[in-house]
Write an enzyme that holds these catalytic residues in place. Structure first.
Site, PDB file in Angstrom:
ATOM      1  N   ASP A 546      -7.449  40.860  17.445  1.00 15.23           N
ATOM      2  CA  ASP A 546      -6.658  40.965  18.669  1.00 15.23           C
ATOM      3  C   ASP A 546      -5.180  40.770  18.333  1.00 15.23           C
ATOM      4  O   ASP A 546      -4.798  40.728  17.170  1.00 15.23           O
ATOM      5  CB  ASP A 546      -7.130  39.931  19.707  1.00 15.23           C
ATOM      6  CG  ASP A 546      -7.097  38.511  19.145  1.00 15.23           C
ATOM      7  OD1 ASP A 546      -6.597  38.328  18.014  1.00 15.23           O
ATOM      8  OD2 ASP A 546      -7.571  37.597  19.828  1.00 15.23           O
ATOM      9  N   ASP A 547      -4.362  40.626  19.354  1.00 16.58           N
ATOM     10  CA  ASP A 547      -2.921  40.533  19.109  1.00 16.58           C
ATOM     11  C   ASP A 547      -2.488  39.094  18.912  1.00 16.58           C
ATOM     12  O   ASP A 547      -1.581  38.602  19.592  1.00 16.58           O
ATOM     13  CB  ASP A 547      -2.165  41.181  20.276  1.00 16.58           C
ATOM     14  CG  ASP A 547      -2.441  42.665  20.321  1.00 16.58           C
ATOM     15  OD1 ASP A 547      -2.644  43.245  19.232  1.00 16.58           O
ATOM     16  OD2 ASP A 547      -2.485  43.233  21.417  1.00 16.58           O
TER      17      ASP A 547
END
Ligand code: PRX
Length: 678
Positions: A546-547
């Site tokens: 994910d970020d």
């Protein structure tokens, strides 16, 4: 130092006590006692029991601790599937216990009151202090009584913004004693970040210090607290009633900013409180603490942990990971502001009755031999640290290590990010003289305790792999579509069933908890990490999917940094990614698009970096700002971070398919505008 010697063997060397010696594929491992788990077969047996009958297995482990009331026969229930109703779980339902009692009173009652509990090493050589278990208990009780005197009751949140001094774990234990929920904010966070956390937790009490020296820099913690409370007040939060301040010589009392009627000095208030405080017997599922952590979206989340399961998880993992027995000298280099400092600096070690080194400086201050001198001086048996510290000390050369006697070392742990084989080998060969198993532990703020990890001496490890799941942990690798991958393969790491120390909710926002961890793959806890499983069943964490960026083992959300950058009047848009960094693991690379009327200058660059420092903290500051003419977006407006990563890493032949971009020419513009330093 008498007290340490009395219980740990002090300067005694253990070589003559060697009981077990086994050759493994990558090391000669030597133990001076029979390890808790002798081999993989014994591990497999215990793991099977923990998975087949978790309720029974964990009840067995829970007997190591004191319970004022025993749990019910059916103490464990859960729902991991949103389609069947709200996500929920319980362990040791009906049981009552107290963490501070189990960490302190239990050892005093067992005759270990004079054993050293904390050995504190401050910023410079010569700054040191020891506290026995009895002394820590007394100080904890006094602070707990003070908190009760301020009206703090079970369930109230207390914010702690302290440096690494004995009073930090003491403040945690004092909260636990009376059932207050502690919320520690790492001392490197800015006033804005602190204000946000005070407000979100509805905290009425803040505990801090006048200031602290970190290497050659002074951080004025109390002034930051004042600023944070002022910022919170501007946003309408005016409930902070008391600020308790510990005086540090870095900033004497006369120079410390003060708010009359609200602020109180530790040295005036605490010593006069009664030496004993009756523990609050907490339900197993009562909250113990919350700790904010970053995700890919929105503001940091208050990860909430509860009492019984966390205690058993922290105590059991710490014992097995580090093969601990009471009196061992143990050193975890983490700061209590992060989860590792909660589980493996405070609760886990004290639940195991160890002598615990607390380090209040930076690893290379005043010189690169500092850590190894500490190992030698206190005969440290277990060292638990992060790859970033290993990499940063490697640079200075082996002689800083080898000039110190490390023969007391038995187990070397690492946590926080993938460890590259080069750093692993150096840790193993140079620091551990090829003798100590490397315990590479994978886990998260949310998991509360280690999840995938070797058990020392039980099996041969491989550099870079956290190896096998701990008891009770059932990892799976999923495809993008949520199908389980069997055997060797690579996918998204998820967990199939709960474990005791798992987070229970996001403070004040159960829906966010469900959406973040349980909505992507129904029936599983989603970790956010990618992972590979090899032919031996070993797990290899490949990094976040994910970020989230991992800078020196600290989690930073891209959205948080982007929102700090776009707070600048001249910034139109920002996109932040992580790029590989030789020491920090990852560093922050920011693409910034300015408004048409703005010109990129060194001044603007500094202003943007300072905005991130002031809204989050220095550790989140971008290393690179790339003045971007535009950002690569899909037609639906989503930024293609994959392209940004490749440009930043100079992997231009691996840009992949860019045909879905709304404006494909942006890619060439970005390549042409790369900063010259690259
Ligand atoms: O990406 C993984 C990485 O750190 C993340 C968790 O960060 P945090 O909640 O701050 O907790 C850090 C301390 C437990 C994970 O999702 N991570 C943690 N340990 C490892 C790791 N990556 C690879 N190997 C590890 N041993």
């Amino acid at each position: 130092m008498e007290n340490i010697c009395a219980f740990t063997g002090g300067g005694r060397r253990f070589s003559q006590l060697i009981l077990a010696r086994r050759d493994t594929s990558n090391s000669v491992e030597v133990a001076d006692r029979q390890p808790l788990v002798k081999d993989r077969a014994e591990y497999e047996r215990l793991h099977k029991w923990s998975v087949d009958d978790p309720q029974d297995f964990w009840a067995h482990m829970a007997h190591d601790y004191y319970w004022a009331k025993k749990w019910e026969a059916n103490h464990h229930e859960y729902n991991f599937d949103m389609r069947k109703g709200p996500i929920s779980l319980s362990w040791f339902k009906g049981g009552r216990t107290n963490l501070s009692y189990n960490c302190l009173d239990r050892w005093v009652a067992a005759g270990r009151g004079n054993q050293v509990c904390f050995i504190w090493e401050g910023n410079d050589y010569g700054h040191e202090r020891t506290m026995t278990y009895q002394q820590v208990l007394t100080e904890t009780c006094r602070l707990a009584n003070w908190l009760r005197g301020q009206g703090v009751r079970k369930g109230d949140v207390v914010t702690i913004y302290l440096p690494m001094i004995c009073e930090l774990p003491i403040a945690m234990l004092a909260c636990a004693r009376i059932g207050a929920v502690h919320s520690i904010v790492f001392g490197g966070f800015s006033a804005d970040a602190l204000a946000q956390r005070i407000e979100d937790g509805n905290s009425r009490i803040v505990i801090t210090a006048s200031a602290v020296n970190r290497a050659t820099k002074r951080v004025d913690l109390k002034a930051i607290v004042d600023e944070a409370i002022g910022k919170a007040a501007k946003e309408g939060y005016r409930d902070v009633q008391r600020v308790l301040v510990y005086e540090k010589s870095a900033l004497p009392r006369e120079q410390t900013p003060w708010v009359l009627g609200r602020d109180a000095w530790w040295h005036r208030e605490i010593p006069q409180r009664p030496e004993y405080c009756e523990p609050e017997w907490m339900d197993a599922e009562d909250p113990l603490f919350m700790l904010y952590t970053s995700g890919s979206t929105g503001k940091p989340k208050g990860v909430l942990h509860t009492t019984g399961g966390y205690m058993v998880g922290a105590g059991t993992t710490c014992k097995y990971l580090f093969d601990l027995r009471p009196g061992d000298v143990y050193w975890c280099t983490a700061d209590c502001g992060w989860i590792t400092g909660h589980t493996y600096l405070t609760y886990g070690p004290l639940l195991n009755g160890v002598t615990n080194v607390l380090f209040g400086s930076t690893p290379a201050h005043p010189d690169a031999g500092r850590c190894w001198r500490i190992v030698e001086k206190y005969n440290v048996r277990v060292l638990y640290t992060a790859p970033t510290l290993i990499r940063s000390l490697m640079q200075f050369g082996d002689h800083w290590v080898t000039q110190h006697d490390r023969s007391s070392l038995r187990i070397l742990g690492t946590v926080g990010e993938p460890i590259n084989p080069h750093a692993w080998e150096w840790y193993h060969q140079v620091v551990g003289e090829g003798r100590c198993p490397i315990v590479d532990t994978w886990w998260q703020t949310e998991t509360g305790a280690a999840m995938i990890t070797p058990l020392p001496y039980a099996w041969a490890t491989k550099p870079g792999s956290a190896t096998l799941p701990f008891f009770g942990v059932q990892p799976v690798l999923l495809t993008d579509k949520g199908e389980e991958i069997q055997g060797p393969g690579e996918g998204i790491l998820a967990i199939k069933a709960p474990w005791p120390s798992m987070m229970r909710t996001v403070y004040g926002d159960h829906e966010r908890f469900e959406m973040t961890y349980f909505s992507a793959f129904k029936g599983y806890y989603f970790t956010g990490d990618g992972c590979r499983r090899d032919e031996d069943g070993f797990y290899w964490i490949t990094g976040r999917v994910d970020d989230v960026i991992n800078v020196s083992g600290h989690r930073v959300g891209t959205a948080e940094v982007e929102s700090a950058l776009t707070a600048h009047d001249m910034c139109a848009e920002a996109a932040v990614i992580g790029v590989p960094h030789a020491v920090k693991g990852e560093s922050i690379y920011a693409y910034v698009t300015l408004l048409d009327e703005a010109t990129p200058t060194a001044k603007l660059h500094a202003e943007l970096v300072n905005l991130v420092k002031s809204q989050i903290g220095s550790f989140a500051a971008p290393d690179v700002i790339h003045w971007a003419p535009g950002l690569p977006k899909t037609r639906s407006g989503k930024i293609m971070r994959r392209v940004l990563r490749k440009i930043a890493a100079d992997q231009l032949d691996e840009l992949g398919d860019t045909s879905t971009l709304a404006e494909p020419q942006v890619v060439d513009q970005l390549i042409a505008s790369r900063p010259k330093t690259l």
